[in-house]
Design an enzyme around this catalytic site. Structure first.
Site, PDB file in Angstrom:
ATOM      1  CB  CYS A   2      80.457 -36.493  14.057  1.00  0.00           C
ATOM      2  SG  CYS A   2      79.064 -36.667  12.829  1.00  0.00           S
ATOM      3  NE  ARG A  27      86.215 -38.326  14.695  1.00  0.00           N
ATOM      4  CZ  ARG A  27      86.237 -39.526  15.153  1.00  0.00           C
ATOM      5  NH1 ARG A  27      87.631 -39.765  15.717  1.00  0.00           N
ATOM      6  NH2 ARG A  27      85.381 -40.165  15.542  1.00  0.00           N
ATOM      7  CD1 TRP A  74      80.855 -36.783   6.717  1.00  0.00           C
ATOM      8  CD2 TRP A  74      79.317 -38.418   7.265  1.00  0.00           C
ATOM      9  NE1 TRP A  74      80.645 -37.735   5.705  1.00  0.00           N
ATOM     10  CE2 TRP A  74      79.671 -38.797   5.904  1.00  0.00           C
ATOM     11  CE3 TRP A  74      78.308 -39.293   7.861  1.00  0.00           C
ATOM     12  CZ2 TRP A  74      79.250 -40.024   5.310  1.00  0.00           C
ATOM     13  CZ3 TRP A  74      77.813 -40.334   7.333  1.00  0.00           C
ATOM     14  CH2 TRP A  74      78.376 -40.786   6.112  1.00  0.00           C
ATOM     15  CG  ASN A  98      80.555 -37.557  17.319  1.00  0.00           C
ATOM     16  OD1 ASN A  98      80.209 -36.422  16.766  1.00  0.00           O
ATOM     17  ND2 ASN A  98      81.805 -37.765  17.582  1.00  0.00           N
ATOM     18  N   GLY A  99      76.879 -39.941  16.272  1.00  0.00           N
ATOM     19  CA  GLY A  99      76.141 -41.385  16.134  1.00  0.00           C
ATOM     20  C   GLY A  99      74.785 -41.347  15.647  1.00  0.00           C
ATOM     21  CD  GLU A 482      93.087 -49.345  -1.067  1.00  0.00           C
ATOM     22  OE1 GLU A 482      93.666 -48.183  -0.219  1.00  0.00           O
ATOM     23  OE2 GLU A 482      92.169 -49.942  -0.754  1.00  0.00           O
ATOM     24  CE  LYS A 486      93.788 -45.081  -0.254  1.00  0.00           C
ATOM     25  NZ  LYS A 486      92.311 -46.099   0.098  1.00  0.00           N
ATOM     26  CD  GLU A 489      88.892 -43.574  -0.277  1.00  0.00           C
ATOM     27  OE1 GLU A 489      88.479 -43.789   0.890  1.00  0.00           O
ATOM     28  OE2 GLU A 489      90.208 -43.795  -0.716  1.00  0.00           O
ATOM     29  CG  HIS A 505      83.719 -63.253 -18.947  1.00  0.00           C
ATOM     30  ND1 HIS A 505      83.371 -64.463 -19.540  1.00  0.00           N
ATOM     31  CD2 HIS A 505      85.094 -63.826 -18.418  1.00  0.00           C
ATOM     32  CE1 HIS A 505      84.244 -65.286 -19.481  1.00  0.00           C
ATOM     33  NE2 HIS A 505      84.982 -65.065 -19.123  1.00  0.00           N
ATOM     34  CE  LYS A 604      91.988 -42.357   8.543  1.00  0.00           C
ATOM     35  NZ  LYS A 604      92.851 -42.848   7.428  1.00  0.00           N
TER      36      LYS A 604
END
Length: 609
Positions: A2, A27, A74, A98-99, A482, A486, A489, A505, A604
């Site tokens: 947001c 963001r 968002w 926001n929040g 990582e 990526k 994402e 396993h 973000k």
């Protein structure tokens, strides 16, 4: 996650609001909107889409105003839609937020009983009606916002305008970032400095609980009890050029290629010295680090992976036990506090809600030896810790973190060496060798970036795949994690990572000709073990893509593709090996045609739990 931009100015603020939202697109968001006082009337425009669509709506309606608020949303409460997009209104009043308001259902019930009608599924609409209810009692806007926010539970940053008070704009924050901008022709507020660089570099950082009243040429900040307080004006070191795309196709590409400079800036304090000093972490770092017997690292996402790499360094080099916790899990489990533990929190933005809450939880348990590794010096997490290390990555716009990650690793390497030295585990020869390697790191990363053409060819083969496995061992297993993150994402290819020895396993059941397997293969003490794991993949028809150090003696053959890294880099090898994985994900996403910088459903700066 947001974004908020607000403005009151002698000039038309609509272009400022829209440009500010564009700068906050990184963001993550699913809708956008603005509300302005146009010729004295509150006018609202919203779009369940990109800021460009909102700009087209504003242009078609010829909106012009000297005061207004704007927002990118968002979704948390309610689906992404125009109905749920901000601003939300109550009478002639509009709010952006926001929040998350945790007690909004109770507030909604109370206000519904008073006759207020709710038209959205959001928690934000409850804020609008609550403030309007306070105004109806004869309060001015600032006092109405102050009293309303005292009733809110949870996290918020809000901006408010109303027809009944057209020369005043009010903002407030608790738990979500918000700062003021002091301009020559007006006053502004935003979630991020980058949104305001178009009008000013003079910023005022609000503290939790602050309510700020903005008028032409002045501002006033009050606390929840009504006390007026002063906050210093800072001159931001950011420039407008720092958040421009330049000649690159995407911000992610730009930030991948900025890593040599970002690492050089982060490591500048050791550029000319022949020793590493704990003082890089703060004036009292020697005392705190010298008494450290354990390390607890708390982080989320990519920062969590950086912490996992550091665990290998801290235990093998500094000889200090280290535990790495996912921030969103740490505060909700029974843990054993230890006052001699150094609590390290890692966050790119410094506003990550889960990490900030976990830090406060650790402190409440009596663990006061705290260190923040962060890219934003004025952030909430930095203000909450005893020690801090500011990575100098510069603004990171792409949602998928790249240069923030490698600069975090650089900071964690320096922490490792500092603790090793204080514990008497770092000889002069080893210290000199590690410092030389750190200084050479920007050059080494630059050489890895030259491999992009070959990686681009590999990415062509990935675009048609639905799944991928990433393998690593030792300190390179988190790098495999990582790499998988990526790829997920930004290309939306399902990817999983495993310690290579775990293949047999269970995960080996997934391997076939349609499952590409990406292996991180440095020439270290686990290389021979890794080679055996790769043979297990080939025996099942799996296709291997191996990022191998020079001298690893892994031969290219049918179904085995090798990319040779320019040099082996010992302890710091994880920093180099993550670069090609970033490039692989980027180019795979390009082939698939996804929105590289703004992947779906992601944000973000994650400022809600």
């Amino acid at each position: 996650m947001c974004g908020i931009v607000t403005a009151i100015s002698t000039q038309n603020v609509v272009p400022v609001l829209l440009e500010g939202l564009r700068k906050l697109e990184y963001r993550g968001y699913d809708s956008a909107g603005l509300a302005v006082l146009h010729e004295g009337d509150l006018v609202r425009a919203r779009s369940a889409g990109r800021v460009a669509e909102l700009a087209a709506i504003a242009d078609s309606r010829h909106l012009s105003a000297n005061i207004g608020i704007a927002h990118t949303r968002w979704a948390t409460h309610g689906e992404p839609s125009e109905r749920n997009a901000h601003p939300h209104v109550s009478g002639g009043l509009a709010v952006v937020h926001n929040g998350i308001i945790e007690n909004f259902e109770r507030i909604k019930t109370d206000l519904t009983a008073k006759g207020y009608v709710f038209t959205s599924e959001t928690d934000t609409e409850a804020i609008a009606h609550l403030i309007n209810h306070k105004l109806s009692a004869g309060l001015d806007l600032t006092e109405a916002v102050r009293l309303a926010t005292n009733e809110l539970e949870g996290a918020y940053a809000i901006g408010v305008v109303t027809e009944s008070d057209p020369f005043r704009l009010v903002v407030a924050r608790r738990g979500s970032p918000l700062l003021l901008g002091v301009g020559d022709d007006g006053m502004y507020a935003a979630s991020d400095t980058s949104a305001l660089l178009q009008v000013t570099r003079k910023v005022v950082y609000l503290e939790d609980g602050d309510v700020a009243e903005l008028k032409l040429g002045s501002y006033r900040i009050v606390r929840p009890d009504g006390t007026v307080v002063e906050r210093p004006v800072h001159l931001s070191s950011l420039s407008a050029d720092a958040v421009e795309l330049g000649t690159y196709r995407h911000y992610m590409q730009k930030e991948i290629f900025e890593q040599p400079q970002a690492l050089g800036n982060t490591l500048e304090m050791i550029a000319g010295g022949n020793t590493i000093s704990p003082q890089v972490f703060g004036a009292h770092a020697g005392e705190i680090l010298g008494a450290t017997r354990r390390v607890l690292i708390i982080a989320c996402g990519t920062s969590f992976h950086a912490g996992l790499v550091a665990r290998y360094w801290l235990e093998s080099i500094a000889g200090i036990p280290c535990v790495v916790e996912i921030a969103s899990e740490y505060r909700y489990r029974e843990s054993v506090p230890d006052a001699d533990t150094l609590v390290v929190v890692i966050s790119q933005s410094g506003e990550t809600a889960d990490t900030l809450a976990a830090l406060k939880h650790a402190k409440s348990l009596g663990m006061g030896k705290t260190l923040a590794i962060c890219n934003v010096p004025e952030s909430a997490i930095v203000r909450e810790t005893a020690l801090r290390f500011i990575t100098r990555a510069g603004p990171e716009i792409g949602v998928a973190s790249t240069k923030a990650f490698t600069t975090q690793l650089a900071a964690l390497a320096m922490l490792t060496l500092s603790l090793a030295k204080l514990n008497g585990r770092l000889s002069d020869e080893d210290e000199a060798r590690y410092l030389t390697a750190l200084r050479h790191l920007p050059v080494a990363v630059g050489k890895v970036l030259e491999l992009e053409p070959q990686i681009e060819q590999w990415a062509q083969r990935f675009a048609s795949k639905q799944h991928a496995l990433f393998l690593g061992r030792g300190r390179h297993w988190p790098i495999a994690m990582e790499g998988a993150l990526k790829l997920k994402e930004i290309s939306y290819i399902h990817a999983e990572s495993y310690a290579a020895g775990e293949l047999k396993h269970g995960p080996l059941a997934l391997v076939d000709k349609d499952m590409p397997v990406i292996a991180v293969a440095p020439a270290d003490e686990l290389l021979e073990k890794l080679k055996s794991n790769l043979q297990e993949v080939r025996a099942r028809g799996g296709e291997l893509y191996v990022f191998a150090d020079a001298g690893s003696a892994i031969e290219e053959s049918e179904g085995v593709h090798i990319l040779h890294m320019p040099e082996h880099y010992g302890m710091l090898s994880p920093v180099l090996h993550v670069i090609p994985l970033q490039l692989l994900s980027y180019h795979a996403a390009l082939v698939k045609g996804t929105d590289v910088d703004k992947p779906r459903n992601l944000a973000k700066s994650v400022t809600v739990e």
